[in-house]
Design a protein around this motif. Structure first.
Motif: not given
Length: 140
Positions: A44-54, A21-25, A136-140
């Motif tokens: 990392v932004a995925e459809p409807g979802f935003l994840r904060k990472l180190v 797979g691919k990850k866009n960040l 993690c937070g969902h995109c609003g």
């Protein structure tokens, strides 16, 4: 053209992961650096979802300091003389350390660091993503 800066800030990356797979960040800013990596705050932004990472970027400072590793203007790392450096060995050790950390976490989550979320390659190096721990937070 080379760039003497060590860090990536406000940079978008597309990483190839071991599962195909691919990850866009997006790297936001640097948190710190050591002998083998630079740690960044990223999302990392995925459809409807935003994840904060180190994101830990494998960046052997010793090779950079002696000119065997350079950062290009586009942010990628380039080895200037692969036949005489130990980049590959150091990279294997870096990835192995993440796997060991994950194993310790599985054995006792209360006493271990967060396991990695994914390992990806891009820009001439490897990146290890670790959960920031603030959820993690969902995109609003």
């Amino acid at each position: 053209m080379t760039d003497r800066r060590e860090e990536l800030n406000n940079t978008e990356l597309c990483l190839s992961c071991s599962d195909g797979g691919k990850k866009n960040l997006k790297i936001l800013d640097a948190l710190g650096k050591g002998g083998s990596c630079i740690a960044y705050r990223a999302i990392v932004a995925e459809p409807g979802f935003l994840r904060k990472l180190v994101i830990k970027e494998f960046f052997p400072k010793s090779l950079f300091e002696i000119g065997k590793l350079v950062r290009r203007e586009n942010g990628s790392l380039e080895r200037t003389d692969p036949s005489t450096d130990n980049f590959d060995i150091l990279k294997e050790n870096f990835v192995r350390g993440a796997a060991e950390s994950a194993r310790f976490y599985e054995e006792d989550p209360d006493k271990a660091l967060s396991p990695y979320v994914f390992i990806g390659e891009g820009n001439g190096t490897v990146y290890i993503a670790v959960d920031m721990g603030d959820g993690c937070g969902h995109c609003g």
